[in-house]
Structure formats: structure tokens, C-alpha cells
Design an enzyme around this catalytic site. Structure first.
Site, short mmCIF file in Angstrom:
data_model
loop_
_atom_site.label_atom_id
_atom_site.label_comp_id
_atom_site.label_asym_id
_atom_site.label_seq_id
_atom_site.Cartn_x
_atom_site.Cartn_y
_atom_site.Cartn_z
N LYS A 235 0.75 -1.16 -0.08
CA LYS A 235 0.12 0.09 -0.02
C LYS A 235 0.72 1.29 -0.01
CE LYS A 235 -3.79 1.88 2.55
NZ LYS A 235 -4.82 1.92 3.87
N SER A 311 -9.35 1.83 3.05
CA SER A 311 -8.56 2.73 2.08
C SER A 311 -7.67 1.67 1.29
CB SER A 311 -8.01 3.68 2.94
OG SER A 311 -7.27 3.33 3.82
N GLY A 333 -9.30 2.09 10.51
CA GLY A 333 -10.94 2.00 10.66
C GLY A 333 -11.20 1.12 9.70
N GLY A 334 -10.87 0.01 9.59
CA GLY A 334 -11.33 -1.18 8.53
C GLY A 334 -10.58 -0.95 7.38
N SER A 335 -9.56 -0.53 7.04
CA SER A 335 -8.94 -0.17 5.76
C SER A 335 -8.68 -1.43 5.06
CB SER A 335 -8.03 0.90 5.82
OG SER A 335 -8.55 2.14 5.92
#
Length: 638
Positions: A235, A311, A333-335
Site C-alpha cells: 500500500k 482505504s 478504521g477497517g481499511s
């Protein structure tokens, strides 16, 4: 990261109140404004009432989004609008007017944990390649011939790391052949209209050099590990030298130079992993869809008109497309879990502090981790074994338990699986956009009971709205702190419009509000630790909806859609705010053929337990995997 960019849009319409003062078992009113919260240990869980989120907010994209951002960024009128909206909405009244008895908890603090059963402990200070070798021994028997020919099943399945390893060692393929096929596919992606790049930074010649070195090691009979020659993406907010880290902006690499690999990348490189480049993402991690107006928005491999989720959009899409065996993402947050669920792959969020964050753009935060995304649980285990290892600072402050893996080939592991108690908050579990999601997740829970004896126990989780608020303030404050020096230099105008909306919101946070959020954080931690005394894991759908449609008008400018963000983030906050481990594993498809994920949340440091259960879920899933519409077989070259 979370989707706070949409909060101001909802406030503008005055149609949503996320924090309600109607939960009287939790709050005692004193006067017109001041509210004294009952101490967390006195909350009556039998009186907890689930309040579904009611989200009614406009979808803004294109010109309407531009105008909105200009308005809230204006020096005078912008601050007046924000002040008025905060006054009208009770969301920030919770922070300003509440007396919260708990002391602040600025980073996750974990009570001592009982050791897991049926596990193999790993040497945290040892070589990554040695840990990977131990992880390999924890996996079920591999029948190379059957797996390579594909005769074991008529249904689609992804190539696994062990399939690549067998091909390399048997001479059926080599890393250079695989890399050349990958490069050809990247050329195809470069011609797509509109652009939908999986990679932001890509250097074909540098990739060929890595592949040639790996191929030579195989020719000499000296591969570094089972991961040698395995291609992975990283990423764009994790350093992977010599690629720049842009965080999907147009400028961040100009103010922050990459001089070496992040710690997790270095550990994988020592195992022989080949890095293909930097994967696309939602700019600065400030969104849940993966929309990126700077470089183009990745498309969901199962439906090209759908988002991947964010993301970590590029990492999930590149794995789901068959192009990489695994990828590294970040999850604040859940990315990791959101795009893994939407793309039909596996995503692991480790315990806070389990992996060293040095070399990422969020290495000083308290909610984010680096973790693997892969097509299967066993591949996640192999990558996790390589990258794990707490930083020296975290070892002192967090006192982590020894890292462990489930020994999936032992009878002891099977016994440990059968004794697991699965916590389910049914009303929350069923609060999904489509009943297909809760039904498919429920089906798996029933199969776990029938096959392994896992028991589902009803639980209640209080103060879910307070948890969302504490997370928003925490992650927003940390993001603003990291961006502030560049933001003040005028770089904000070079960010996308949804990111700029985020920053307006973040700047409205106060010091007292931040401390109040950390007091809430301790309350929520207490509730979860009490629940995890009664159950071993908490199970939820990963997301409240499957992959949303990409509006054409959102491709050039971006968009804000609070309804989508609420549905995507409904179940994923606790692991980030509290630092708990969690994994998303595919459990089937909705009636449109879009993937559905089940989330398993564990106790602190209990990655082995959630990985064991995830492997069982993977084996029990009654629906055969569907071949994504966008899939590339770069191992065989078909």
C-alpha cells in the site's frame, strides 16, 4: 481509515444524530446540559437497547462537492457554519457537556491474557524466514500434484503461495516468467479508460531485477524461504524502497523522502518476496470506498462498476484479481477488512503493537496497524509470520504475549476449535443493508456448531455510538497532527475535495474533546474486556453492505456519501479503537454475485484463535468461489 469526511455533510442537512441522549440506563441528566455518565462497571447490560443507525444525507459529487468544500473552508463563514452545525447536533455535546468518570486511555491498554491452546509459539526476535518455516509446519498437508493440476475440484480457486513454491521448485515456472506476465497485465491497465490503476508506483526493470535474483536462487537450489519468488504489492502509505510513498496524493513524496524499507517490508524481503510496487489507495487513507481522483479509482474485480472498498483498495483488488499472492495494507478504521470483504479475500488486522509500524505514514498513531491481505487464510498466516514483531517501545509499554499460530494439522487444534464460544449481538448483527449478508454469516455460524461444536452466545455491546465518536476524534486528531505542517504550507488545496472536508472537521476538534474521547475509549475497552471473559471471539458481518456502485460523476472529483460509509463501517470500529485483532474471511455472495465477509474479533494478542476459526470458516463455506470477472492466471499464463 474511517470515513469522517462525510460527517459535515450530514450535519449540514441536520438529518442525522449519531450520539443520542435517550439511552437512560447509561446516562443520568443533571440540569439542561451537563450529563454525568454512570461508571462503566455499573452499566446494566440487561438494559442495553440497540439503536439502529438512521442515516439520511445527500450524496455530493462533482460541482456540488466543490462548492461545499469552498464554503466550509472560507475563513469566516466556514467557521460559523461548523460552529452552528456542532451546536445543533448532539454529537459533540457528548464530549463537551458530559462528565465521564473514567480516566483517559490514550493508547490501548490490555489486561494480562490467558495463553491460547493448540498453538505454536514463534520467536519474535528470530529471523523472519525461520518464523515462516514454523508457520509452514502449522498448515494442513499439501498434495502438490493435485493442487497443481486442479483435478481436486471443478470449481475456481486461487493459486496459493504453496502452489507457486511447488511450481518454482519443480521447474514448472520460475519467478522471472511470472513477473513478465505481471508486467504485461500492468501494460493493459495503463490503457484503461477511465484509468483504474492498481499500482501508483511501478518500475518494470526494477521488478525484473528482483525476479532474476530469485530465479537464480532457485537454479542454485538455495531459495530463502517458502516466500521466495512470491510477488506482493505494498500500500502506498508503507515505505518500499526505491518507490516513493505518496499516500495516493500528488505531493506527499516531495516532503517525505523514502530512504529505506519499512520494517515489515524489510522482513518480507529477507524471505525472498518480490515487491511489484506501491498499490493504489484512498488518498491519505481518508475514506472507505477507494475512490481516488488523483490517479484513478480501482475497480472491484467481481464487478467493474463497483468500488473495491478502502482505504487499502489497490492491495485488495490486486490480490482478488490473481495478480499477487498477497499484499500489505494498513488498517486504522477497517481499511484492510472492508476491501478484503468487498473483494472476496482475507484480511487480517493484528493486535495493536503486534507488528512494527516504523516506515509507514502512520507510525505514531494509536489505532492503525500494518497487516496482510491474501486470497486464503493459510497465505495470510505465512505473511503474518514474516512481518510480526513488536517495536522496542511497544514491548515495554504493551508487554505483548508471545506471537502464536494455530497448528491446523494437529488434533489439539481441532479440540481448541470445538471449545470456542462465539459472541453474537443479534440486533447489531442483523443491521445490514441486505439480508443476504446476515443470512450468509448466520449459515456459517450454524455450520460451525454442527461440524465443530462451536457455540454461539448472545451478547450485548453498550455505547456503540460513543465508540464511533471516540474513534472519529482519535483518528482525526492523529491524522491532523501528521498533516498539519504541510497543511499550513498551503498543500491542503492539492488534496482531493473529500480529504479537504476531513481536515475541516478535524480542525474543529478541541483538546478537551480529545481527552473526553479517550475517557470514552477506556469505557468501551472495559465493556469489551468484560464481554471477552464470557466469549472467546465476537462475530459480525465485516460490512453492512456489499460493494457499492461507483457513480460516474465521482471519478473526477470524488464524492461524499454518509449512507455508504455508515454501512461499510458499522462493525469494524472496536478493533481499531481498542487495538483488538480481527480478521475478515469470505463466506459467500449476495444475490448480485458480490462477496460477503464474516468478521472475527479476538482477545488481545489472540491472533492464533481468530486465524484458527477463520480457517474453519473457509473450509466450511458451502458456496464455491466464483472466478472474478477480472482475473489473471499469471502462474500458468492462461
Amino acid at each position: 481509515m474511517s470515513g469522517p469526511l462525510l460527517i459535515l455533510v450530514s450535519l449540514l442537512t441536520s438529518t442525522i444524530i449519531l450520539i443520542s441522549y435517550s439511552d437512560y440506563p447509561l446516562l443520568l441528566e443533571m440540569g439542561n446540559k451537563r450529563v454525568v455518565m454512570v461508571p462503566a462497571n455499573e452499566v446494566d447490560l440487561t438494559a442495553v437497547k440497540y439503536e439502529p443507525e438512521v442515516i439520511e444525507a445527500p450524496h455530493l459529487a462533482g460541482l456540488s462537492l466543490k462548492l461545499f468544500v469552498k464554503l466550509v473552508e472560507a475563513p469566516l463563514i466556514g467557521s460559523l457554519i461548523v460552529s452552528y452545525l456542532k451546536k445543533q447536533n448532539k454529537m459533540f455535546g457528548m464530549l463537551r457537556n458530559s462528565v465521564i468518570p473514567e480516566t483517559p486511555m490514550y493508547t490501548p491498554e490490555f489486561p494480562p491474557q490467558e495463553p491460547e491452546s493448540g498453538v505454536v509459539c514463534l520467536e519474535e526476535d528470530g529471523k523472519p524466514e525461520d518464523r515462516v518455516e514454523f508457520a509452514l509446519k502449522c498448515l494442513p498437508h499439501y498434495d502438490a500434484a493435485i493442487c497443481w493440476t486442479g483435478d481436486s475440484t471443478p470449481f475456481f480457486r486461487y493459486w496459493r503461495i504453496r502452489d507457486y513454491a511447488y511450481a518454482y521448485r519443480s521447474g514448472k515456472a520460475n519467478p522471472s516468467m511470472v513477473v513478465e506476465r505481471f508486467i504485461r497485465v500492468m501494460k493493459e491497465f495503463s490503457k484503461k479508460k477511465p484509468p483504474a490503476p492498481l499500482l501508483i508506483s511501478f518500475d518494470a526493470e526494477e521488478l525484473r531485477k528482483q525476479a532474476a535474483a530469485s530465479t537464480q536462487r532457485f537454479e542454485e537450489g538455495n531459495p530463502l524461504s517458502i516466500l521466495d519468488g512470491i510477488i506482493m504489492a505494498v500500500k502506498d502509505d508503507i515505505d518500499c524502497y526505491p518507490h516513493p510513498s505518496k499516500a495516493a496524493t500528488t505531493w506527499f513524496h516531495e516532503v517525505r523522502r523514502v530512504e529505506k524499507d519499512a520494517v515489515c517490508v524489510s522482513r518480507l524481503r529477507s524471505c525472498g518476496v518480490i515487491f511489484v510496487g506501491k498499490a493504489n489507495m484512498h488518498e491519505m487513507g481518508l475514506g472507505t470506498t477507494g475512490n481516488n481522483a488523483n490517479y484513478g479509482t480501482p475497480r472491484n474485480p467481481h464487478a467493474s462498476d463497483r468500488y473495491t472498498g478502502g482505504s487499502s483498495s489497490g492491495p485488495a483488488a490486486i490480490v482478488a484479481s490473481g495478480l499477487c499472492s498477497a499484499a500489505l495494507g494498513t488498517d486504522g478504521g477497517g481499511s484492510i477488512r472492508i476491501p478484503a470483504s468487498l473483494c472476496g479475500v482475507v484480511g487480517l488486522k493484528t493486535t495493536y503493537g503486534r507488528t512494527d509500524m516504523k516506515g509507514s505514514l502512520c507510525d505514531t498513531g494509536t489505532v492503525e496497524i500494518i497487516g496482510p491481505i491474501a486470497a486464503t487464510v493459510e497465505d495470510v498466516m505465512l505473511v503474518y509470520a514474516a512481518i510480526l514483531g513488536s517495536s522496542p517501545v511497544d514491548r515495554i509499554s504493551l508487554r505483548p504475549s508471545l506471537p502464536c499460530l494455530p497448528n491446523l494439522s494437529s488434533s489439539e487444534s481441532s479440540n481448541a476449535l470445538g471449545s470456542l464460544r462465539l459472541g453474537k449481538y443479534t440486533e447489531w448483527f442483523n443491521d445490514v443493508f441486505s439480508s443476504d449478508i446476515s443470512r450468509k454469516c448466520d449459515n456459517i455460524l450454524n455450520l460451525l456448531l454442527e461440524k465443530h461444536g462451536c457455540k454461539t452466545i448472545e451478547i450485548a455491546i453498550p455505547e456503540l455510538d460513543e465508540m464511533r465518536l471516540a474513534h472519529l476524534v482519535s483518528i482525526g486528531s492523529e491524522s491532523l497532527c501528521g498533516l498539519k505542517p504541510y497543511y499550513q504550507d498551503g498543500k491542503n488545496v492539492e488534496l482531493t475535495y473529500d480529504s479537504r472536508t476531513n481536515l475541516v472537521l478535524f480542525q474543529s476538534f478541541t483538546a478537551s474533546g480529545y481527552i473526553a474521547a479517550q475517557r470514552l475509549r477506556r469505557r468501551v475497552m472495559y465493556h469489551h474486556m468484560e464481554i471477552l471473559k464470557k466469549v472467546d471471539v465476537i462475530v459480525t458481518p465485516t460490512t453492512g453492505m456489499t460493494a457499492p456502485v461507483i457513480p460516474p460523476e465521482a471519478l473526477k472529483v470524488g464524492e461524499t456519501d454518509l449512507q455508504v460509509t455508515g454501512n461499510l463501517m458499522r462493525f469494524i470500529i472496536a478493533p481499531n479503537l481498542l487495538g483488538l485483532p480481527a480478521v475478515s474471511v469470505p463466506v459467500g455472495y449476495d444475490n448480485q454475485g458480490l462477496p460477503i465477509g464474516l468478521q472475527i474479533i479476538g482477545r488481545p494478542w489472540a491472533e492464533a484463535s481468530i486465524l484458527r476459526l477463520a480457517a474453519a470458516v473457509e473450509d466450511l463455506c458451502p458456496e464455491p468461489k466464483k472466478k472474478p470477472m477480472s482475473y489473471y492466471d499469471i502462474l500458468k499464463g492462461n
